[in-house]
Design an enzyme around this catalytic site. Structure first.
Site, PDB file in Angstrom:
ATOM      1  N   THR A   1      12.810  -6.004  -0.193  1.00 52.94           N
ATOM      2  CA  THR A   1      14.097  -5.396  -0.583  1.00 52.94           C
ATOM      3  C   THR A   1      15.266  -6.212  -0.029  1.00 52.94           C
ATOM      4  O   THR A   1      15.086  -7.068   0.849  1.00 52.94           O
ATOM      5  CB  THR A   1      14.195  -3.983   0.014  1.00 52.94           C
ATOM      6  OG1 THR A   1      14.107  -4.113   1.451  1.00 52.94           O
ATOM      7  CG2 THR A   1      13.087  -3.060  -0.480  1.00 52.94           C
TER       8      THR A   1
ATOM      9  N   GLU B   1       9.190  -7.964  -3.862  1.00 51.19           N
ATOM     10  CA  GLU B   1       9.045  -9.170  -3.023  1.00 51.19           C
ATOM     11  C   GLU B   1      10.005  -9.147  -1.830  1.00 51.19           C
ATOM     12  O   GLU B   1      10.521 -10.181  -1.400  1.00 51.19           O
ATOM     13  CB  GLU B   1       9.141 -10.432  -3.873  1.00 51.19           C
ATOM     14  CG  GLU B   1       8.020 -10.444  -4.925  1.00 51.19           C
ATOM     15  CD  GLU B   1       7.776 -11.748  -5.584  1.00 51.19           C
ATOM     16  OE1 GLU B   1       7.892 -12.786  -4.917  1.00 51.19           O
ATOM     17  OE2 GLU B   1       7.436 -11.743  -6.788  1.00 51.19           O
TER      18      GLU B   1
ATOM     19  N   GLU C   1       0.859  -1.196   0.000  1.00 48.63           N
ATOM     20  CA  GLU C   1       0.000   0.000   0.000  1.00 48.63           C
ATOM     21  C   GLU C   1       0.891   1.240   0.000  1.00 48.63           C
ATOM     22  O   GLU C   1       2.077   1.157   0.341  1.00 48.63           O
ATOM     23  CB  GLU C   1      -0.884   0.004   1.251  1.00 48.63           C
ATOM     24  CG  GLU C   1      -1.800  -1.204   1.290  1.00 48.63           C
ATOM     25  CD  GLU C   1      -2.845  -1.132   2.398  1.00 48.63           C
ATOM     26  OE1 GLU C   1      -2.875  -0.134   3.145  1.00 48.63           O
ATOM     27  OE2 GLU C   1      -3.631  -2.086   2.475  1.00 48.63           O
TER      28      GLU C   1
ATOM     29  N   ILE D   1       1.278  -3.008  -7.910  1.00 48.38           N
ATOM     30  CA  ILE D   1       0.787  -4.386  -8.084  1.00 48.38           C
ATOM     31  C   ILE D   1       1.108  -4.880  -9.496  1.00 48.38           C
ATOM     32  O   ILE D   1       0.535  -4.407 -10.484  1.00 48.38           O
ATOM     33  CB  ILE D   1      -0.739  -4.473  -7.794  1.00 48.38           C
ATOM     34  CG1 ILE D   1      -1.066  -3.843  -6.426  1.00 48.38           C
ATOM     35  CG2 ILE D   1      -1.209  -5.922  -7.878  1.00 48.38           C
ATOM     36  CD1 ILE D   1      -0.250  -4.374  -5.253  1.00 48.38           C
ATOM     37  N   THR D   2       2.025  -5.851  -9.535  1.00 46.80           N
ATOM     38  CA  THR D   2       2.436  -6.425 -10.812  1.00 46.80           C
ATOM     39  C   THR D   2       1.247  -7.081 -11.502  1.00 46.80           C
ATOM     40  O   THR D   2       0.480  -7.806 -10.865  1.00 46.80           O
ATOM     41  CB  THR D   2       3.550  -7.479 -10.586  1.00 46.80           C
ATOM     42  OG1 THR D   2       4.624  -6.839  -9.904  1.00 46.80           O
ATOM     43  CG2 THR D   2       4.045  -8.060 -11.895  1.00 46.80           C
TER      44      THR D   2
ATOM     45  N   GLN E   1      29.984  -1.659 -17.992  1.00 40.36           N
ATOM     46  CA  GLN E   1      31.326  -1.064 -17.907  1.00 40.36           C
ATOM     47  C   GLN E   1      32.277  -1.699 -18.934  1.00 40.36           C
ATOM     48  O   GLN E   1      33.033  -1.004 -19.604  1.00 40.36           O
ATOM     49  CB  GLN E   1      31.865  -1.251 -16.477  1.00 40.36           C
ATOM     50  CG  GLN E   1      33.049  -0.385 -16.136  1.00 40.36           C
ATOM     51  CD  GLN E   1      32.699   1.109 -16.141  1.00 40.36           C
ATOM     52  OE1 GLN E   1      31.544   1.489 -16.058  1.00 40.36           O
ATOM     53  NE2 GLN E   1      33.711   1.944 -16.282  1.00 40.36           N
TER      54      GLN E   1
ATOM     55  N   ARG F   1      36.522  -7.464 -28.650  1.00 37.71           N
ATOM     56  CA  ARG F   1      36.883  -6.039 -28.684  1.00 37.71           C
ATOM     57  C   ARG F   1      38.382  -5.865 -28.422  1.00 37.71           C
ATOM     58  O   ARG F   1      38.946  -6.485 -27.509  1.00 37.71           O
ATOM     59  CB  ARG F   1      36.071  -5.318 -27.610  1.00 37.71           C
ATOM     60  CG  ARG F   1      36.464  -3.891 -27.373  1.00 37.71           C
ATOM     61  CD  ARG F   1      35.950  -2.987 -28.462  1.00 37.71           C
ATOM     62  NE  ARG F   1      36.293  -1.606 -28.177  1.00 37.71           N
ATOM     63  CZ  ARG F   1      36.083  -0.612 -29.020  1.00 37.71           C
ATOM     64  NH1 ARG F   1      35.525  -0.835 -30.201  1.00 37.71           N
ATOM     65  NH2 ARG F   1      36.412   0.612 -28.691  1.00 37.71           N
TER      66      ARG F   1
HETATM   67  N1  CAA Z   1       6.125 -17.665   6.865  1.00 37.82           N
HETATM   68  C1  CAA Z   1       5.090 -17.841   7.750  1.00 37.82           C
HETATM   69  N2  CAA Z   1       4.849 -16.978   8.776  1.00 37.82           N
HETATM   70  C2  CAA Z   1       5.664 -15.942   8.907  1.00 37.82           C
HETATM   71  C3  CAA Z   1       6.749 -15.704   8.039  1.00 37.82           C
HETATM   72  C4  CAA Z   1       6.962 -16.619   6.994  1.00 37.82           C
HETATM   73  N3  CAA Z   1       7.965 -16.448   6.121  1.00 37.82           N
HETATM   74  N4  CAA Z   1       7.383 -14.577   8.424  1.00 37.82           N
HETATM   75  C5  CAA Z   1       6.743 -14.111   9.520  1.00 37.82           C
HETATM   76  N5  CAA Z   1       5.691 -14.947   9.803  1.00 37.82           N
HETATM   77  C6  CAA Z   1       4.770 -14.834  10.918  1.00 37.82           C
HETATM   78  C7  CAA Z   1       5.510 -14.866  12.262  1.00 37.82           C
HETATM   79  O1  CAA Z   1       5.718 -16.189  12.689  1.00 37.82           O
HETATM   80  C8  CAA Z   1       4.588 -14.089  13.131  1.00 37.82           C
HETATM   81  O2  CAA Z   1       3.519 -14.929  13.529  1.00 37.82           O
HETATM   82  P1  CAA Z   1       2.940 -14.913  15.051  1.00 37.82           P
HETATM   83  O3  CAA Z   1       2.794 -13.477  15.465  1.00 37.82           O
HETATM   84  O4  CAA Z   1       1.656 -15.654  14.942  1.00 37.82           O
HETATM   85  O5  CAA Z   1       3.967 -15.600  15.875  1.00 37.82           O
HETATM   86  C9  CAA Z   1       4.005 -13.037  12.214  1.00 37.82           C
HETATM   87  O6  CAA Z   1       4.154 -13.546  10.878  1.00 37.82           O
HETATM   88  C10 CAA Z   1       4.658 -11.692  12.306  1.00 37.82           C
HETATM   89  O7  CAA Z   1       6.058 -11.862  12.109  1.00 37.82           O
HETATM   90  P2  CAA Z   1       7.071 -10.664  12.327  1.00 37.82           P
HETATM   91  O8  CAA Z   1       6.921 -10.110  13.719  1.00 37.82           O
HETATM   92  O9  CAA Z   1       8.415 -11.118  11.886  1.00 37.82           O
HETATM   93  O10 CAA Z   1       6.471  -9.569  11.335  1.00 37.82           O
HETATM   94  P3  CAA Z   1       6.956  -8.124  10.997  1.00 37.82           P
HETATM   95  O11 CAA Z   1       5.780  -7.212  10.987  1.00 37.82           O
HETATM   96  O12 CAA Z   1       8.150  -7.744  11.836  1.00 37.82           O
HETATM   97  O13 CAA Z   1       7.391  -8.248   9.435  1.00 37.82           O
HETATM   98  C11 CAA Z   1       8.828  -8.701   7.637  1.00 37.82           C
HETATM   99  C12 CAA Z   1       8.283  -9.138   9.007  1.00 37.82           C
HETATM  100  C13 CAA Z   1       9.833  -9.762   7.271  1.00 37.82           C
HETATM  101  C14 CAA Z   1       9.491  -7.355   7.686  1.00 37.82           C
HETATM  102  C15 CAA Z   1       7.643  -8.697   6.607  1.00 37.82           C
HETATM  103  O14 CAA Z   1       6.755  -7.631   6.878  1.00 37.82           O
HETATM  104  C16 CAA Z   1       8.117  -8.588   5.188  1.00 37.82           C
HETATM  105  O15 CAA Z   1       8.483  -9.582   4.571  1.00 37.82           O
HETATM  106  N6  CAA Z   1       8.089  -7.369   4.588  1.00 37.82           N
HETATM  107  C17 CAA Z   1       8.346  -7.172   3.189  1.00 37.82           C
HETATM  108  C18 CAA Z   1       7.072  -7.269   2.422  1.00 37.82           C
HETATM  109  C19 CAA Z   1       7.302  -7.583   0.964  1.00 37.82           C
HETATM  110  O16 CAA Z   1       8.103  -8.429   0.611  1.00 37.82           O
HETATM  111  N7  CAA Z   1       6.539  -6.908   0.118  1.00 37.82           N
HETATM  112  C20 CAA Z   1       6.569  -7.146  -1.277  1.00 37.82           C
HETATM  113  C21 CAA Z   1       5.165  -7.254  -1.773  1.00 37.82           C
HETATM  114  S1  CAA Z   1       4.881  -8.169  -3.252  1.00 37.82           S
HETATM  115  C22 CAA Z   1       5.532  -7.221  -4.484  1.00 37.82           C
HETATM  116  O17 CAA Z   1       6.671  -6.949  -4.439  1.00 37.82           O
HETATM  117  C23 CAA Z   1       4.656  -6.712  -5.568  1.00 37.82           C
HETATM  118  C24 CAA Z   1       4.442  -7.592  -6.705  1.00 37.82           C
HETATM  119  O18 CAA Z   1       3.384  -7.520  -7.319  1.00 37.82           O
HETATM  120  C25 CAA Z   1       5.470  -8.552  -7.160  1.00 37.82           C
END
Ligand code: CAA
Length: 389
Positions: free
Chosen positions: A373, A371, A131, A161-162, A344, A272
């Site tokens: 950074t 997906e 978002e 959103i891809t 380069q 080259r």
């Molecule tokens: N698999 C399953 N569960 C998971 C998990 C995983 N890989 N990672 C975390 N969880 C669970 C945890 O176990 C936890 O569960 P409980 O609270 O029930 O114990 C919960 O999720 C929260 O975990 P965190 O406290 O670690 O969460 P956080 O808020 O600190 O965030 C983060 C963790 C790694 C930073 C995550 O927010 C993240 O990956 N952020 C990046 C988001 C991203 O990749 N966005 C890209 C979007 S898609 C895109 O790019 C567009 C497109 O169209 C291609």
């Protein structure tokens, strides 16, 4: 292309890799530069990729896919991305961000209705998590879903959103109980023609320009209860689980770009001449090639390792988060390193649209961003090692 000695490929794996290589050379190579230039969505080749089985490689045949494993997926994706990363992006979203999540968390009806058309390439899927005010901090989303009888009413805005401009179906994440924070997030499958769903203008992007990206807005968008994916409150777990699979795909995409850049640089260094010698005879060039090759092979090993970890997880139920994040981090930084070095080594020609090297450079950058950074991958890896999660 060399193969890692650790991983002997089966005949089936060699077959899918060859099929993807042949398809990419024959169908994508002639149009890649033109679609990069115009930013037009390559509908025809994407449909053909569906017919070839590339849009649902790991999806069981009963749900319209090729019924193969993760290694097959990364081998095919690498070959497509070696020729054009934009086609690869569309392929990876259909495969991992859309089909994988529904197969893992969806009902039988959802699999039949939504996975079959997307895995067979007749329809395009998208994944709406990000978002305007929550990218890396995905749990901090504001999109709301409120239950109203047999429907949920969605309001909010997703961006970056891809495939959104062309998607038939979206997996959308929204807050059903904001006070519960990430435990209050729920996932939905939303059809693209649902009233209240509006797509924004196509984003003008630096790279992967033929893939279409836009905002999606939800205004009193009514989604039937049967389209909820998983349980209420399970959405964040679904989002993260799906991203683990998606990150292996981005890593394979990055490997394809890195290899394309390396091969271009190697050929140029052989031909080259400067100061009376082939430029490959200068250490300034040859050591760059050595570093590129080494990082590419290391990326491949991390990616294959992640693919095996994901396969193993089918038996054990364990997460493969660490292996996926390490593969994505290293391969995406390798793609950027190789594309930078290739430009380069080519000098002025690397900067010219006459050659695809500048496209590899522009396409490589996104692999360090979407997906999750590189900074998020480092966070995931270090938290895992420190036992913080
Ligand atoms: N698999 C399953 N569960 C998971 C998990 C995983 N890989 N990672 C975390 N969880 C669970 C945890 O176990 C936890 O569960 P409980 O609270 O029930 O114990 C919960 O999720 C929260 O975990 P965190 O406290 O670690 O969460 P956080 O808020 O600190 O965030 C983060 C963790 C790694 C930073 C995550 O927010 C993240 O990956 N952020 C990046 C988001 C991203 O990749 N966005 C890209 C979007 S898609 C895109 O790019 C567009 C497109 O169209 C291609």
């Amino acid at each position: 292309m060399s193969e890692s000695a650790l991983f002997a490929l089966s005949d089936e794996h060699k077959m899918i890799r060859q099929a993807a290589r042949d398809f990419a050379q024959k169908e994508i190579a002639p149009i890649a530069a033109e679609f990069d230039e115009t930013g037009e969505f390559p509908e025809k080749t994407i449909r053909k990729m569906g017919e070839m089985g590339f849009m649902g490689i790991e999806v069981p045949e009963e749900y319209g896919g090729a019924g193969m494993d993760t290694l097959a997926y990364v081998l095919a994706l690498e070959e497509i991305c070696k020729v054009d990363a934009a086609h690869g992006t569309i392929m990876s979203v259909n495969n991992s961000l859309f089909c994988y999540g529904i197969l893992k968390f969806g009902t039988e009806e959802q699999k039949k209705k939504y996975v079959i058309p997307v895995a067979s390439g007749e329809a395009i899927g998208a994944y709406a998590l990000t978002e305007p005010s929550s990218g890396s901090d995905a749990a901090n989303m504001r999109t709301r879903a409120v239950r109203d009888g047999d429907f949920y009413v969605l309001n909010g805005r997703k961006n970056w959103i891809t495939s959104a401009p062309v998607a038939d179906y979206f997996v959308v994440f929204a807050m059903t109980e904001p006070e519960k924070k990430h435990h209050g997030i729920t996932a939905f499958i939303v059809e693209g023609d649902t009233p209240g769903l509006t797509r924004g203008k196509k984003e003008p992007k630096l790279g992967i320009r033929a893939s279409a990206t836009s905002e999606v807005t939800f205004e009193d968008c009514r989604v039937p209860v049967e389209n909820r994916l998983g349980e209420e409150g399970q959405g964040f777990k679904i989002a993260m689980t799906v991203l683990d699979a998606g990150r292996i795909g981005v890593a394979a995409q990055a490997l394809g770009i890195a290899e394309a850049a390396y091969e271009a640089a190697l050929n140029y260094a052989r031909e080259r001449e400067a100061f009376g010698k082939k430029i490959g005879q200068f250490e300034g060039v040859s050591f760059k090639l050595a570093d590129m090759k080494t990082r590419i092979e290391a990326s491949r090993l991390l990616i294959y390792n992640a693919a095996f970890a994901k396969e193993r997880a089918k038996e054990t139920g364990e997460r493969f988060t660490l292996a996926a994040s390490m593969a994505k981090l290293f391969a995406s930084e390798t793609a950027m390193f190789c594309a930078h070095a290739a430009v380069q080594i080519h000098g002025g020609m690397g900067y010219s649209k006459e050659l695809p090297v500048e496209r590899y450079f522009r396409d490589a950058k996104i692999t360090e961003i979407y997906e999750g950074t590189s900074e998020i991958q480092r966070l995931v890896i270090s938290r895992n090692e420190l036992g913080l999660r």
